[in-house]
Design an enzyme around this catalytic site. Structure first.
Site, PDB file in Angstrom:
ATOM      1  N   PHE A  55      -4.338 -54.044  19.894  1.00  0.00           N
ATOM      2  CA  PHE A  55      -3.576 -54.912  20.789  1.00  0.00           C
ATOM      3  C   PHE A  55      -2.090 -54.602  20.592  1.00  0.00           C
ATOM      4  CE2 PHE A  55      -7.507 -57.132  21.178  1.00  0.00           C
ATOM      5  CZ  PHE A  55      -7.420 -57.919  22.319  1.00  0.00           C
ATOM      6  N   LYS A 100     -16.502 -55.079  21.857  1.00  0.00           N
ATOM      7  CA  LYS A 100     -17.580 -54.197  21.388  1.00  0.00           C
ATOM      8  C   LYS A 100     -18.060 -53.247  22.487  1.00  0.00           C
ATOM      9  CE  LYS A 100     -21.543 -56.168  20.339  1.00  0.00           C
ATOM     10  NZ  LYS A 100     -20.960 -57.446  20.703  1.00  0.00           N
ATOM     11  N   ARG A 144     -26.760 -52.893  27.276  1.00  0.00           N
ATOM     12  CA  ARG A 144     -27.535 -53.963  27.910  1.00  0.00           C
ATOM     13  C   ARG A 144     -27.001 -54.267  29.307  1.00  0.00           C
ATOM     14  NH1 ARG A 144     -26.886 -58.957  24.173  1.00  0.00           N
ATOM     15  NH2 ARG A 144     -24.800 -58.116  24.042  1.00  0.00           N
ATOM     16  N   THR A 190     -16.446 -52.399  25.234  1.00  0.00           N
ATOM     17  CA  THR A 190     -15.316 -51.519  25.535  1.00  0.00           C
ATOM     18  C   THR A 190     -15.249 -50.374  24.536  1.00  0.00           C
ATOM     19  OG1 THR A 190     -14.084 -53.385  26.472  1.00  0.00           O
ATOM     20  CG2 THR A 190     -12.805 -51.435  25.837  1.00  0.00           C
ATOM     21  N   ALA A 228     -28.236 -62.066  21.961  1.00  0.00           N
ATOM     22  CA  ALA A 228     -28.428 -61.796  20.541  1.00  0.00           C
ATOM     23  C   ALA A 228     -28.468 -63.064  19.698  1.00  0.00           C
ATOM     24  CB  ALA A 228     -27.331 -60.873  20.026  1.00  0.00           C
ATOM     25  N   LYS A 283     -17.874 -66.257  29.607  1.00  0.00           N
ATOM     26  CA  LYS A 283     -17.735 -64.920  29.040  1.00  0.00           C
ATOM     27  C   LYS A 283     -17.237 -63.894  30.060  1.00  0.00           C
ATOM     28  CE  LYS A 283     -20.355 -61.636  26.183  1.00  0.00           C
ATOM     29  NZ  LYS A 283     -20.355 -60.427  27.018  1.00  0.00           N
ATOM     30  N   TRP A 291      -9.196 -49.206  25.368  1.00  0.00           N
ATOM     31  CA  TRP A 291      -8.937 -50.139  26.476  1.00  0.00           C
ATOM     32  C   TRP A 291      -7.766 -49.642  27.315  1.00  0.00           C
ATOM     33  CZ3 TRP A 291      -4.870 -53.088  28.220  1.00  0.00           C
ATOM     34  CH2 TRP A 291      -5.178 -54.078  29.178  1.00  0.00           C
ATOM     35  N   PHE A 339     -23.406 -59.496  19.970  1.00  0.00           N
ATOM     36  CA  PHE A 339     -22.651 -60.376  19.073  1.00  0.00           C
ATOM     37  C   PHE A 339     -22.322 -59.645  17.766  1.00  0.00           C
ATOM     38  CE2 PHE A 339     -24.446 -64.026  21.658  1.00  0.00           C
ATOM     39  CZ  PHE A 339     -23.244 -64.281  22.276  1.00  0.00           C
TER      40      PHE A 339
END
Length: 559
Positions: A384, A73, A96, A75, A275, A107, A412, A303
């Site tokens: 991906f 998210k 954030r 990214t 979140a 994480k 990405w 999230f």
């Protein structure tokens, strides 16, 4: 071919001086407070100068329910802003701040990834400009003054069994969840059961993120309920006379932090509530500042859309008087197959049956954003290399049947260039749609009815279960005058339900309310479902084991 790590890419990037970034964003140097060459705080007085200027368009990035396969998210948010920048639009991104707990835990960092990152990545993920430390100090000052009041005679009649305010530390440390303190004799305080929360779960963090200025912050801090008296009356920060000192500690932390993306798009990184246990959005101050400076502002909610986006809309937008013009819902084929019950080790293999089985998770989030909230939404598939054309086409087909376009995002691997198609679709949504979104509930409803509205409309639960203790607490809060506040649901991020093992879009379940408390300063009711921890623990092999620094001060191992 060697695939570079996020930190390698970030460290090899050529950064512009933050004064140049500020100039490109229209921020006069007199508003800058420099923290070295590449980061700065922006004084909030700039908002007074620009208060009559028209706001830009707000673009919200959210996601499907998270899985170990990852969604990307942040990214996507960074890459989308860079792509809009490449289209010669005046854009900023507002995100954030990461918490060091997850950075050293499972994480990892939260500065984006690949060629869609905010930099300096190491600083942002570690101490940054000291905001987390200021929030922790302010929180713990309240705790110290509260216990000192009890020690010095307790004129407020505080019942130490009903102290609700905990100390905090910005680290995952399960050992501190429940402690006994005040032992050691009369001069060492009143012995009582206590505990710690992670800093980002502190109400101080929520207040910092929901304050419009320093006066508003001080007023909110004064309303924090820290304990109850022997006759069950709330004791506030104003009662222990701590609000002035707390506001003084937070005067710089309230100022948004300015950095840049790898492609030099201006970025505000400010505030970091989780979140699943808090409201999951960056600060109102940073978002409002970005909206005054840019024609387009990309922001994210933590999230999945059932948590971060719901709170962004029902809490942040309601309090700030802002509204999103469009939404980007991020998913990956791999994550959707995981929701279709494919094991993580098998996610690289094509599996159309599992993908179709996992798609209801995406479709429910999509339906919530477009039909419940009424926000024009595009689905962004974070690409991906293992995604097959058949899998991508299945996602496109099922989303188009719901009236939403699907765009492949390759930010990405390619940075802003990989997000051009997504940016074009977002700009089209923003220009084609000028309508107000709908809140899930009216704040004038009872606390129970507001909880039921979220559980049934967003989670699609059959019922909400309130035991007698929770019901008694709710009645007490309404008697005290807190019944008209919005709701901040504390729920697992992994499922629409309160059971993290129920993947996809489960049906036929109830939401069980475990606890309810008032965050009177932040201005919402926290509702805990299931076993939600406000102090996480470290995994068996924490990410911290792989982080190091060499003789030249170069950090490695961050991701």
């Amino acid at each position: 071919m060697e695939i570079k790590t996020d930190i390698q890419i970030a460290q090899e990037a050529e950064q512009k001086l933050i004064t140049e970034v500020a100039e490109s964003a229209g921020i006069d140097e007199r508003y800058l407070e420099l923290y070295g060459k590449y980061k700065a705080k922006v004084d909030y007085s700039i908002l007074k100068e620009k208060e009559n200027e028209e706001d830009g368009k707000l673009i919200l990035v959210t996601a499907i329910s998270p899985t170990p396969a990852g969604e990307g998210k942040t990214t996507t948010s960074v890459g989308l802003a860079d792509a809009i920048h490449k289209l010669n639009k005046n854009v900023m991104v507002a995100l954030r701040e990461p918490s060091m707990g997850p950075v050293f835990g499972v994480k990892g960092g939260a500065a984006g990834g690949g060629y869609a990152q905010v930099i300096p990545m190491e600083d942002i993920n570690l101490h940054f400009t000291g905001d987390m430390h200021a929030i922790g100090a302010a929180n713990n000052l309240i705790a110290a003054m509260l216990d000192n009041h009890v020690q010095q005679g307790n004129s407020l009649g505080i019942d130490v069994r009903k102290v609700t305010w905990k100390r905090v530390v910005d680290m995952n440390d399960r050992q501190l969840r429940t402690v006994i303190d005040g032992i050691g004799g009369k001069m060492s305080g009143m012995p009582r059961e206590d505990g710690f929360e992670i800093t980002v779960a502190s109400e101080i963090m929520a207040i910092l993120c929901l304050s419009k200025d320093i006066t508003d912050l001080k007023e909110k801090v004064s309303k924090i309920v820290v304990a109850y008296s022997y006759d069950d009356k709330p004791v506030t920060v104003a009662d222990i006379k701590a609000q002035g000192a707390v506001a003084a500690l937070l005067k710089d932390a309230l100022k948004p932090n300015l950095v840049q993306t790898l492609e030099h798009t201006p970025a505000f990184i400010h505030g970091g509530p989780f979140a699943n246990i808090a409201h999951g959005c960056n600060s109102i101050m940073a978002t409002r500042m970005a909206l005054k400076l840019a024609d387009y502002v990309v922001t994210e909610a933590g999230f999945a859309a059932d948590l971060g986006a719901e709170k962004f809309l029902d809490i942040k937008c309601r309090k700030a008087g802002i509204k999103p013009s469009a939404c980007v819902l991020v998913a990956t084929v791999r994550a959707l197959k995981y929701h279709g019950e494919v094991e993580k080790k098998d996610l690289n293999e094509e599996n159309l049956d599992a993908l179709k089985k996992g798609m209801p998770n995406l479709l429910q989030h999509l339906d919530n954003m477009t039909n419940v909230f009424g926000i024009p939404t595009v689905v962004a598939i974070n690409a991906f290399p293992t995604d097959t054309e058949a899998e991508l086409e299945l996602v496109r087909t099922m989303c188009r049947e719901k009236g939403a376009n699907v765009v492949l995002s390759e930010v990405w691997a390619k940075g802003g260039e990989g997000g051009i198609s997504l940016a074009e679709e977002v700009l089209k949504l923003v220009s084609d749609n000028e309508r107000d979104f709908e809140f899930v509930y009216d704040t004038n409803l009872s606390i129970k009815d507001k909880i039921k509205a979220i559980a049934t409309k967003i989670y699609r639960a059959d019922n909400v279960i309130f035991d007698s203790k929770v019901s008694k607490t709710i009645r007490h809060l309404e008697t005290l005058g807190y019944g008209n506040l919005p709701i901040c649901m504390a729920k697992t991020q992994f499922s629409f339900s309160d059971d993290p093992s129920l993947l996809g879009a489960p049906k036929g379940f109830d939401i069980n309310i475990a606890d309810v408390k008032v965050n009177a300063g932040a201005g919402f009711i926290v509702v805990k479902t299931g076993n939600i921890l406000t102090m996480p623990g470290l995994p068996k092999v924490p990410a911290a084991e792989h982080i190091d620094i060499d003789d030249n001060g170069k950090i490695t191992g961050l991701f």
